[in-house]
Design an enzyme around this catalytic site. Structure first.
Site, PDB file in Angstrom:
ATOM      1  N   LYS A   1     -33.672 -24.657   7.844  1.00 53.81           N
ATOM      2  CA  LYS A   1     -34.564 -25.724   7.413  1.00 53.81           C
ATOM      3  C   LYS A   1     -34.903 -26.602   8.611  1.00 53.81           C
ATOM      4  O   LYS A   1     -34.131 -26.580   9.564  1.00 53.81           O
ATOM      5  CB  LYS A   1     -33.933 -26.534   6.290  1.00 53.81           C
ATOM      6  CG  LYS A   1     -32.766 -27.423   6.731  1.00 53.81           C
ATOM      7  CD  LYS A   1     -32.342 -28.347   5.637  1.00 53.81           C
ATOM      8  CE  LYS A   1     -32.963 -29.698   5.767  1.00 53.81           C
ATOM      9  NZ  LYS A   1     -32.127 -30.717   6.395  1.00 53.81           N
TER      10      LYS A   1
ATOM     11  N   ASP B   1     -31.046 -22.748   2.542  1.00 49.14           N
ATOM     12  CA  ASP B   1     -30.754 -24.099   2.077  1.00 49.14           C
ATOM     13  C   ASP B   1     -29.240 -24.076   1.896  1.00 49.14           C
ATOM     14  O   ASP B   1     -28.730 -23.469   0.945  1.00 49.14           O
ATOM     15  CB  ASP B   1     -31.447 -24.378   0.741  1.00 49.14           C
ATOM     16  CG  ASP B   1     -31.141 -25.784   0.253  1.00 49.14           C
ATOM     17  OD1 ASP B   1     -30.010 -26.259   0.483  1.00 49.14           O
ATOM     18  OD2 ASP B   1     -32.021 -26.410  -0.352  1.00 49.14           O
ATOM     19  N   HIS B   2     -28.510 -24.709   2.802  1.00 45.48           N
ATOM     20  CA  HIS B   2     -27.058 -24.476   2.810  1.00 45.48           C
ATOM     21  C   HIS B   2     -26.373 -24.976   1.535  1.00 45.48           C
ATOM     22  O   HIS B   2     -25.281 -24.531   1.210  1.00 45.48           O
ATOM     23  CB  HIS B   2     -26.398 -25.062   4.068  1.00 45.48           C
ATOM     24  CG  HIS B   2     -26.153 -26.542   4.027  1.00 45.48           C
ATOM     25  ND1 HIS B   2     -27.132 -27.461   4.298  1.00 45.48           N
ATOM     26  CD2 HIS B   2     -25.042 -27.256   3.736  1.00 45.48           C
ATOM     27  CE1 HIS B   2     -26.609 -28.679   4.176  1.00 45.48           C
ATOM     28  NE2 HIS B   2     -25.358 -28.588   3.846  1.00 45.48           N
TER      29      HIS B   2
ATOM     30  N   LYS C   1     -22.902 -23.365  -1.195  1.00 43.60           N
ATOM     31  CA  LYS C   1     -21.670 -24.063  -1.575  1.00 43.60           C
ATOM     32  C   LYS C   1     -21.103 -23.418  -2.838  1.00 43.60           C
ATOM     33  O   LYS C   1     -21.838 -23.161  -3.793  1.00 43.60           O
ATOM     34  CB  LYS C   1     -21.947 -25.555  -1.832  1.00 43.60           C
ATOM     35  CG  LYS C   1     -22.278 -26.344  -0.551  1.00 43.60           C
ATOM     36  CD  LYS C   1     -22.478 -27.812  -0.856  1.00 43.60           C
ATOM     37  CE  LYS C   1     -23.041 -28.576   0.324  1.00 43.60           C
ATOM     38  NZ  LYS C   1     -22.082 -28.901   1.376  1.00 43.60           N
TER      39      LYS C   1
ATOM     40  N   GLU D   1     -23.880 -39.929   1.311  1.00 41.96           N
ATOM     41  CA  GLU D   1     -23.149 -39.710   2.569  1.00 41.96           C
ATOM     42  C   GLU D   1     -22.679 -41.056   3.085  1.00 41.96           C
ATOM     43  O   GLU D   1     -23.403 -42.058   3.000  1.00 41.96           O
ATOM     44  CB  GLU D   1     -24.072 -39.071   3.596  1.00 41.96           C
ATOM     45  CG  GLU D   1     -24.481 -37.664   3.227  1.00 41.96           C
ATOM     46  CD  GLU D   1     -25.301 -37.030   4.329  1.00 41.96           C
ATOM     47  OE1 GLU D   1     -24.717 -36.384   5.198  1.00 41.96           O
ATOM     48  OE2 GLU D   1     -26.530 -37.212   4.317  1.00 41.96           O
TER      49      GLU D   1
ATOM     50  N   ASP E   1     -35.566 -34.806   4.278  1.00 34.64           N
ATOM     51  CA  ASP E   1     -34.305 -34.241   4.750  1.00 34.64           C
ATOM     52  C   ASP E   1     -33.442 -33.722   3.603  1.00 34.64           C
ATOM     53  O   ASP E   1     -32.755 -32.711   3.747  1.00 34.64           O
ATOM     54  CB  ASP E   1     -33.542 -35.335   5.524  1.00 34.64           C
ATOM     55  CG  ASP E   1     -32.327 -34.806   6.257  1.00 34.64           C
ATOM     56  OD1 ASP E   1     -32.439 -33.733   6.887  1.00 34.64           O
ATOM     57  OD2 ASP E   1     -31.258 -35.457   6.223  1.00 34.64           O
TER      58      ASP E   1
ATOM     59  N   HIS F   1     -32.376 -29.765  -0.873  1.00 33.81           N
ATOM     60  CA  HIS F   1     -31.102 -29.745  -1.599  1.00 33.81           C
ATOM     61  C   HIS F   1     -31.204 -30.328  -3.024  1.00 33.81           C
ATOM     62  O   HIS F   1     -30.754 -29.713  -3.981  1.00 33.81           O
ATOM     63  CB  HIS F   1     -30.037 -30.529  -0.828  1.00 33.81           C
ATOM     64  CG  HIS F   1     -29.935 -30.164   0.627  1.00 33.81           C
ATOM     65  ND1 HIS F   1     -30.099 -28.872   1.083  1.00 33.81           N
ATOM     66  CD2 HIS F   1     -29.690 -30.909   1.735  1.00 33.81           C
ATOM     67  CE1 HIS F   1     -29.946 -28.850   2.391  1.00 33.81           C
ATOM     68  NE2 HIS F   1     -29.709 -30.077   2.821  1.00 33.81           N
TER      69      HIS F   1
ATOM     70  N   LYS G   1     -27.840 -42.331   3.266  1.00 34.18           N
ATOM     71  CA  LYS G   1     -26.824 -42.359   4.325  1.00 34.18           C
ATOM     72  C   LYS G   1     -26.176 -43.735   4.338  1.00 34.18           C
ATOM     73  O   LYS G   1     -26.733 -44.705   3.822  1.00 34.18           O
ATOM     74  CB  LYS G   1     -27.486 -42.090   5.674  1.00 34.18           C
ATOM     75  CG  LYS G   1     -28.215 -40.751   5.706  1.00 34.18           C
ATOM     76  CD  LYS G   1     -27.916 -39.976   6.953  1.00 34.18           C
ATOM     77  CE  LYS G   1     -28.638 -38.653   6.963  1.00 34.18           C
ATOM     78  NZ  LYS G   1     -27.784 -37.507   6.738  1.00 34.18           N
TER      79      LYS G   1
ATOM     80  N   LYS H   1     -18.739 -40.341   0.706  1.00 36.20           N
ATOM     81  CA  LYS H   1     -19.444 -39.067   0.685  1.00 36.20           C
ATOM     82  C   LYS H   1     -19.115 -38.352  -0.614  1.00 36.20           C
ATOM     83  O   LYS H   1     -17.949 -38.086  -0.914  1.00 36.20           O
ATOM     84  CB  LYS H   1     -18.993 -38.184   1.858  1.00 36.20           C
ATOM     85  CG  LYS H   1     -19.677 -36.822   1.868  1.00 36.20           C
ATOM     86  CD  LYS H   1     -19.471 -36.083   3.165  1.00 36.20           C
ATOM     87  CE  LYS H   1     -20.052 -34.673   3.107  1.00 36.20           C
ATOM     88  NZ  LYS H   1     -21.497 -34.615   3.185  1.00 36.20           N
TER      89      LYS H   1
HETATM   90  C1  BG6 Z   1     -28.552 -31.497   5.996  1.00 36.71           C
HETATM   91  C2  BG6 Z   1     -29.270 -32.767   6.388  1.00 36.71           C
HETATM   92  O1  BG6 Z   1     -29.446 -30.574   5.451  1.00 36.71           O
HETATM   93  O2  BG6 Z   1     -27.552 -31.799   5.040  1.00 36.71           O
HETATM   94  C3  BG6 Z   1     -28.278 -33.791   6.916  1.00 36.71           C
HETATM   95  O3  BG6 Z   1     -30.225 -32.478   7.381  1.00 36.71           O
HETATM   96  C4  BG6 Z   1     -27.159 -34.013   5.933  1.00 36.71           C
HETATM   97  O4  BG6 Z   1     -28.930 -35.032   7.189  1.00 36.71           O
HETATM   98  C5  BG6 Z   1     -26.555 -32.693   5.504  1.00 36.71           C
HETATM   99  O5  BG6 Z   1     -26.191 -34.825   6.566  1.00 36.71           O
HETATM  100  C6  BG6 Z   1     -25.555 -32.901   4.375  1.00 36.71           C
HETATM  101  O6  BG6 Z   1     -24.903 -31.701   4.112  1.00 36.71           O
HETATM  102  P1  BG6 Z   1     -23.475 -31.681   3.440  1.00 36.71           P
HETATM  103  O7  BG6 Z   1     -23.175 -30.243   3.278  1.00 36.71           O
HETATM  104  O8  BG6 Z   1     -22.544 -32.389   4.393  1.00 36.71           O
HETATM  105  O9  BG6 Z   1     -23.605 -32.436   2.148  1.00 36.71           O
END
Ligand code: BG6
Length: 495
Positions: A148, A177-178, A182, A216, A235, A240, A330, A335
């Protein structure tokens, strides 16, 4: 999967490779999930050699691998690591890359090209790979992973998708999309469709509203320069959060096939109501944490949001009139990523309680991170009273049921799926574009004189007061449904 595999990482000297890709690939190797005959060729502009790359990756493993490994395991793995420096659009350099691969591969191999570079290099790399025939599938699978962001708005996403599809076929493209990698996100489908008891109540007849929080506690840190041109909507929401919405709201797919699942997710995005400019100021909130503008790389008068919240409506039979409240930011209090499904109250109050007593509604908490699991809050009779009720919590935690180390990193799952050609957890071009058209309308309104003001919130809070108002207008409040706070109502002001 073929007997041998080559993984080429473009941008191998960067953060993503150090923090995520290397730890993920090393663990897959340790678990014997990648073919024994494999190599990883790092490619970037920095003038490193194999030795330097191995040393860098060793330091990265020490710092970022969350699992225990032995030094012998590392040494074995490191023998598969190579590096070459080159430009991202030079045909000559890519020819050298092709020659190097041929020389290193002992037999025809599948190849995975991972674009872990800045987004402006995605298209030049894909085009150059195409020009040299490096993605022809005559001698094995050729798969390309695109990180991304897929564009910065609808128009740029269309240009990128079109450019990529002129070179690659859809089955070769893996848009990451990581969040989808999860474990707790993958479990959403299992939770909904491998159990018979939830689906009958998973609709407007029983659900009052849905809340999705992706909070976060860190600020933008060293990414400030990049982030200031992006903001929370691009972002986090475009990818997500909308993916989480799709997983919660989708209809049961015909089967567990990549296309069947992605078809259903797309229908959710198509049914998501877009906002008119006037509605945006009612339905969305944008905030910026105090002190953000002092970060190096951020404009002193930056209007970039580090927090956003919105009320989304899905216009279909299942979800009509059930709002989805989304928020992400943020520098918030902690978190956590969680989805709260709040059910309707019982239709009548039959217990001998005060007239104005409002029975608490059931809440299902889908805890994505950090305490992966599920909580169900329901009412119980307080012992030794005639009918006093109190909310209690039924909890499932991955760490209790499957052990502390049961949850792999998202990138591990995603890299393995690419190697196996399974696109279920990856985004299709149309999905990215539909998400952008939804987000673009909000951003356009934010930039117009009628957009909502950017409000400053305190670091360590739950965001601006307006995010609280977004729900209180509907006589609702943000809730925490996971962690140790599952019985708390959280005020955005952290009061
Ligand atoms: C990323 C964003 O895709 O996801 C970051 O670009 C963000 O800004 C991050 O911090 C959050 O990922 P995770 O897995 O820590 O929730």
């Amino acid at each position: 999967m073929s007997e041998s595999t080559s993984i080429v990482i473009f941008g191998a000297s960067g953060d993503l490779t150090h923090r995520k890709l290397l730890p993920a690939l090393f663990n897959l190797y340790r678990k014997k999930r990648i073919p024994e005959n494999f190599l990883i060729l790092g490619y970037a502009t920095r003038a490193w050699d194999d030795k330097r790359f191995r040393a860098e990756m060793e330091a990265a493993a020490t710092k970022y691998c969350s699992y225990d490994y032995s030094y012998d395991e590392w040494l074995e793995f490191a023998e598969h690591l190579y590096y070459m420096s080159g430009n991202f659009s030079s045909q000559d350099d890519f020819q050298t890359l092709a020659n190097r691969l041929k020389q290193l591969e002992s037999s025809p191999s599948d190849r995975m090209f991972y674009l872990a570079t800045a987004p402006r290099f995605f298209l030049p790399i894909v085009k150059t790979l195409g020009q040299l025939g490096l993605v022809d599938e005559k001698e094995g699978k050729r798969r390309v992973v695109v990180e991304k962001p897929i564009g910065t708005d609808l128009a740029s996403a269309q240009v990128l998708n079109k450019g990529i599809s002129e070179v690659l076929q859809e089955h070769q493209i893996f848009r990451i999309d990581h969040y989808l990698g999860k474990e707790s996100v993958q479990n959403l489908l299992v939770f909904r469709f491998a159990n018979a008891i939830f689906e009958p109540v998973w609709n407007r007849n029983y659900i009052d509203h849905v809340q999705i929080t992706v909070a976060e506690d860190i600020g933008v840190g060293h990414r400030a320069g990049y982030y200031d041109n992006v903001g929370a909507l691009r972002d986090m929401f475009q990818n997500h959060l909308l993916q989480l919405v799709a997983l919660v709201a989708m209809e049961p797919p015909a089967n567990f096939d990549a296309d069947a699942i992605r078809d259903e997710k797309i229908k959710v995005l198509r049914s998501s109501r877009s906002f008119s400019t006037e509605e945006v100021s009612q339905e969305t909130v944008r905030g910026q944490y105090r002190g953000y503008r002092d970060a190096s790389g951020v404009a002193p008068d930056s209007q970039t949001e580090t927090f956003a919240a919105l009320r989304l409506h899905i216009d279909n039979w299942r979800w009509q009139d059930v709002p989805f409240y989304l928020r992400s930011g943020k520098q918030l209090a902690e978190k956590c990523t969680e989805i709260a499904i709040k059910f309707k109250r019982p239709p009548i109050q039959m217990f001998p309680l005060p007239q104005d007593f409002k029975m608490a509604a059931n809440v299902l908490g889908l805890c994505i991170q950090p305490h992966e699991g599920i909580h169900l809050k329901f009412e119980a009779k307080v012992p030794d009273t005639s009918a006093e009720t109190r909310s209690v919590d039924m909890e499932f935690h991955y760490r209790d049921s499957f052990g502390e180390t049961s949850i792999p990193e998202a990138y591990e799952r995603l890299c393995l799926d690419v190697l196996q050609g399974d696109a279920t957890l990856f985004t299709r071009a149309e999905t990215a574009e539909l998400s952008w058209s939804f987000i673009d309308s909000i951003i356009a309104a934010w930039h117009s004189p009628d957009g909502p003001p950017l409000t400053i919130y305190e670091p360590g809070s739950w965001g601006p007061e307006e995010a609280h108002d977004l729900l209180s207008r509907d006589d609702r409040r943000w809730i925490r449904s996971c962690g140790d706070h599952s019985d708390q109502v959280i005020d955005t002001l952290n009061k």
